[in-house]
Design a protein around this motif. Structure first.
Motif, short mmCIF file in Angstrom:
data_model
loop_
_atom_site.label_atom_id
_atom_site.label_comp_id
_atom_site.label_asym_id
_atom_site.label_seq_id
_atom_site.Cartn_x
_atom_site.Cartn_y
_atom_site.Cartn_z
N GLY A 205 5.74 4.61 -4.81
CA GLY A 205 7.18 4.90 -4.85
C GLY A 205 7.51 6.38 -4.94
O GLY A 205 8.50 6.84 -4.38
N CYS A 206 6.69 7.13 -5.66
CA CYS A 206 6.99 8.55 -5.83
C CYS A 206 5.69 9.27 -6.21
O CYS A 206 4.67 8.63 -6.46
N LEU B 150 0.82 -1.22 0.00
CA LEU B 150 0.00 0.00 0.00
C LEU B 150 0.85 1.27 0.00
O LEU B 150 0.37 2.34 0.32
N ARG C 8 11.50 4.29 -0.93
CA ARG C 8 12.04 3.92 -2.21
C ARG C 8 13.19 4.84 -2.65
O ARG C 8 13.72 4.72 -3.75
N ALA D 77 4.72 18.32 -3.18
CA ALA D 77 4.11 17.58 -4.30
C ALA D 77 2.59 17.68 -4.20
O ALA D 77 2.01 17.33 -3.18
N GLU E 43 7.42 7.75 6.66
CA GLU E 43 6.79 7.18 5.46
C GLU E 43 6.74 8.22 4.34
O GLU E 43 6.85 7.90 3.16
N LEU F 24 8.33 16.16 -1.07
CA LEU F 24 8.96 17.03 -2.05
C LEU F 24 8.74 16.42 -3.43
O LEU F 24 8.79 15.19 -3.58
N PRO F 25 8.50 17.25 -4.44
CA PRO F 25 8.27 16.69 -5.77
C PRO F 25 9.56 16.12 -6.37
O PRO F 25 10.66 16.52 -5.97
N ARG F 26 9.40 15.21 -7.29
CA ARG F 26 10.50 14.65 -8.08
C ARG F 26 11.54 13.86 -7.30
O ARG F 26 12.58 13.51 -7.82
N ILE F 27 11.29 13.56 -6.04
CA ILE F 27 12.20 12.69 -5.30
C ILE F 27 11.35 11.52 -4.81
O ILE F 27 10.26 11.74 -4.28
N PRO F 28 11.81 10.27 -5.02
CA PRO F 28 10.99 9.13 -4.56
C PRO F 28 10.67 9.24 -3.08
O PRO F 28 11.42 9.85 -2.32
N PHE F 29 9.54 8.66 -2.68
CA PHE F 29 9.15 8.65 -1.27
C PHE F 29 10.23 7.89 -0.47
O PHE F 29 10.90 7.02 -1.02
N LEU G 83 0.18 14.76 -2.50
CA LEU G 83 0.45 13.36 -2.80
C LEU G 83 1.32 12.74 -1.72
O LEU G 83 2.34 13.29 -1.32
N THR G 84 0.87 11.57 -1.24
CA THR G 84 1.56 10.91 -0.13
C THR G 84 1.92 9.48 -0.49
O THR G 84 1.34 8.91 -1.42
N ALA G 85 2.86 8.92 0.25
CA ALA G 85 3.31 7.56 -0.06
C ALA G 85 2.15 6.57 0.01
O ALA G 85 2.02 5.71 -0.84
N CYS G 86 1.33 6.69 1.01
CA CYS G 86 0.17 5.79 1.11
C CYS G 86 -1.08 6.57 0.70
O CYS G 86 -1.33 7.65 1.23
#
Lengths: 176, 351
Positions: A95-96, A92, B40, B151, B116, B32-37, B159-162
Motif C-alpha cells: 500500500g505504501c 502482491l 491505494r 522513497a 503501479e 514519493l515518500p509518505r504518499i500511498p502507492f 521502495l516499490t508497490a510490488c
C-alpha cells in the motif's frame, strides 16, 4: 561411510547407524544396522519404530509441504496506510512505502524468493549515507575487469571501471 | 502531424545490430515518500503526485518541448495506439484518474505517472543500445530524484508497490527478432535457460503475451541484491551471445537451405502483397519472415526500420485510428491487407 561397515551386533546387515557411547570417560563406537540399533539406542526407542532416515524424510516432506501450501493467513495491517497483509498476499501489491517496515518480518521471505537476496546494493540517492559498500566487492569487480580486458570486451571493461571508480570515490568520501 | 503520430517517430531510427535487436529500454520504478502507492492512494493524493512530478519535469531541460498525454482525457483507441508503440503499459491503457505519460521531444525519454508506482521513468531507443538507454534513464532518475526525493530504504533500496521491483527498481529489456534460431529450433533451449540467469522472456506485446512472429523481449527479473551495472552487464553479455547465435543460424539457413528459406520468404511476400483479408496475428508472422529476408538484401529498398514501422502500423489500434475508428475486426482485416499491399507494391517495384 556407513556403507562400508557391517553391523557389529548381528554381523549380517550393513550398518545404518553409528552409535557413540560415552561411559565413564571412555568412548565406545558401535556400527549397527537398523534393527539392532533400535534395541540398543535409548533415544531411538523413544521415538518408537522410526529410524533416523524416516525422521529425516518426514522433516523434509514437511518442509516441502510448507513450501507448497499457501502461506498462513497473517492478521496484521500496515501501521501507516492500513493495508491488511492478506490483501498484499492476494495482489502482491503493497500500500505504501511504510508497508516494508510494517510487514518486514514476512516480506523478507518473499524478497528472497523473488530476488535470491534481501539487501540492496545498487545506487543510493544523492546525499544518502554510503552504507552499502560491503555489498559490492571491489576485488570481484577488479577480477571481472581483468577478464573483460583480456577478452577485449572494452565496452564491458569501461562499465566495470566506472563502477569501481564510483565505489572508490565513495570510500574516499567516507574516510575524509 | 498530430501528437499521437509523432510518438511513432522512435520506431524507425535504426541503430547497432537492429537486424536482430529491435529496441533497447531501461526503466526505473520510483515513488514519493509518505504518499500511498497509486493503487491505494486517494484521488487528492494521486493529484498531488501528478502535480509534483509535472512540476519537476517542467523544470527539467530535457523536457523543453514535451509531448504529454493525459490518460484520463484521451480516447481508448488513442491509449491503444500508445500501447502498440510500446510507450505505455497494459495497466496504463485502462485509463484512470490522474495518470499521464510525458515524453521528450525526440521520444527517447519518458515518465509514466501514477501507474503501479508513482513514477515509471524510462529511456528507449532502437537497436542494441542497452548501455546508452541505461545511462539516459539513470541521468534522468538522478535529476528527478534530487527534486522529488524518492522513497528509499538503506536496506531494501528504492521502495516499490510490488516487491518484485524493489532495490534498484531497474528493469532493462531488449526486443529481439530471432527467426534464425526459431527455424533451427533452438529457441526453447534459450528460453528455458533464462530463468537460471535471473532473466525473463516475454512475447511481442510484453507482459503475459504469447510469442508471435519470433519476437522476444528479454529483461532482468532480479532487481535486489545486484547493482545497476551488474544488471546491465549480465543482460548485455547474454544478448551478445544470443546475437551471435542468431547470426550464425541465419548464415547457416541461407548457405545450406537456400531453396527452402527463399521459398518461405517469397511465399510470405506473396501473401502480404496480394491477400485481401489479413489478421494481425498472420501479418506479424509474415512480416517477421520479410524482416529476415531484408537482412539478406531481398525485397528491394525496404529497410529494417521501414519494417519495424510497418509492423506497428498494422496493429489494430493504429488501423482503427487512421481508418477513422473502424472497430469491426473484419473491416480492420481488410484495411490491414490494403495497407500492406500498397506499401509492398511501391517498395519492391522501386528496384
Amino acid at each position: 561411510m556407513l556403507g562400508k561397515h557391517i553391523c557389529m551386533s548381528c554381523k549380517q546387515n550393513p550398518a545404518a547407524v553409528k552409535l557413540t557411547k560415552l561411559i565413564k570417560g571412555s568412548v565406545e563406537e558401535l556400527w549397527l544396522c537398523q534393527e539392532c540399533a533400535a534395541q540398543q539406542n535409548p533415544y531411538q526407542k523413544k521415538i518408537g519404530a522410526l529410524s533416523i532416515e524416516q525422521v529425516l524424510a518426514t522433516l523434509l516432506n514437511q518442509n516441502k509441504k510448507e513450501m507448497a501450501a499457501k502461506p498462513r493467513s497473517v492478521d496484521i495491517e500496515c501501521s501507516s496506510c492500513g493495508l491488511p497483509f492478506d490483501s498484499y498476499r492476494s495482489t502482491l501489491l503493497l500500500g505504501c512505502s511504510e508497508c516494508y517496515a510494517s510487514f518486514e518480518k514476512y516480506l523478507i521471505a518473499d524478497l528472497r524468493k523473488f530476488h535470491g537476496a534481501t539487501t540492496h546494493c545498487g545506487r543510493v540517492p544523492e546525499g544518502a549515507p554510503p552504507v552499502l559498500e560491503h555489498n559490492r566487492n571491489p576485488r570481484e569487480i577488479r577480477r571481472r575487469l581483468r577478464e573483460a580486458v583480456e577478452s577485449e570486451d572494452f565496452q564491458r571493461a569501461a562499465r566495470l571501471r566506472d563502477e569501481l571508480r564510483q565505489i572508490e570515490l565513495r570510500a574516499e568520501g567516507k574516510e575524509s | 502531424m498530430d501528437n499521437l503520430r509523432k510518438s511513432d517517430e522512435w520506431l524507425d531510427r535504426g541503430g547497432p545490430d537492429n537486424n536482430v535487436v529491435m529496441s533497447s529500454r531501461a526503466r526505473y520504478a520510483r515513488n514519493l515518500p509518505r504518499i500511498p502507492f497509486p493503487m491505494r492512494a486517494r484521488h487528492e493524493e494521486l493529484k498531488e503526485v501528478l502535480d509534483r512530478v509535472q512540476r519537476a519535469i517542467r523544470n527539467n531541460p530535457r523536457f523543453a518541448s514535451p509531448l504529454s498525454f493525459s490518460l484520463t482525457e484521451i480516447k481508448s483507441v488513442e491509449r491503444n495506439y500508445l500501447k502498440e508503440n510500446h510507450l505505455i503499459s497494459t495497466e496504463m491503457e485502462k485509463g484512470g484518474e490522474n495518470r499521464m505519460i510525458i515524453l521528450t521531444d525526440d521520444i527517447k525519454l519518458a515518465v509514466m505517472i501514477n501507474e503501479e508506482d508513482h513514477l515509471r521513468l524510462f529511456a528507449l531507443d532502437t537497436g542494441f543500445q542497452l548501455c546508452e538507454v541505461f545511462n539516459q534513464a539513470a541521468a534522468l532518475e538522478s535529476e528527478l530524484g534530487r527534486e522529488l526525493g524518492f522513497a528509499f530504504s538503506p536496506k531494501y533500496g528504492y521502495l516499490t508497490a510490488c516487491p518484485t521491483n524493489t532495490g534498484t527498481g531497474l528493469r532493462a529489456s531488449v526486443m529481439l527478432h530471432l527467426p534464425g534460431l526459431s527455424y533451427i529450433k533452438q529457441i526453447s533451449e534459450i528460453v528455458k535457460s533464462m530463468p537460471q540467469l535471473g532473466l525473463t522472456v516475454r512475447g511481442f506485446h510484453g507482459e503475459n503475451s504469447e510469442n508471435q512472429g519470433d519476437f522476444f523481449q528479454i529483461s532482468n527479473e532480479v532487481t535486489l541484491g545486484k547493482s545497476e551495472e551488474q544488471i546491465i552487464d549480465l543482460l548485455s553479455r547474454v544478448i551478445e551471445q544470443i546475437l551471435d547465435k542468431e547470426k550464425q543460424a541465419r548464415r547457416m539457413l541461407f548457405e545450406k537451405n537456400r531453396a527452402f528459406i527463399e521459398d518461405e520468404l517469397w511465399r510470405a511476400y506473396g501473401l502480404l502483397a496480394h491477400a485481401r483479408l489479413m489478421t494481425s496475428h498472420e501479418a506479424l508472422q509474415l512480416l517477421s519472415k520479410l524482416r529476415l529476408g531484408i537482412d539478406r538484401g531481398y525485397f528491394g529498398s525496404f529497410s529494417h526500420s521501414d519494417l519495424n514501422k510497418l509492423i506497428i502500423e498494422v496493429q489494430p489500434g493504429h488501423l482503427q485510428y487512421s481508418g477513422g475508428g473502424t472497430a469491426k475486426a473484419e473491416a480492420r482485416d481488410r484495411l490491414r491487407a490494403d495497407v500492406l499491399r500498397k506499401r509492398l507494391e511501391i517498395d519492391v517495384s522501386r528496384n
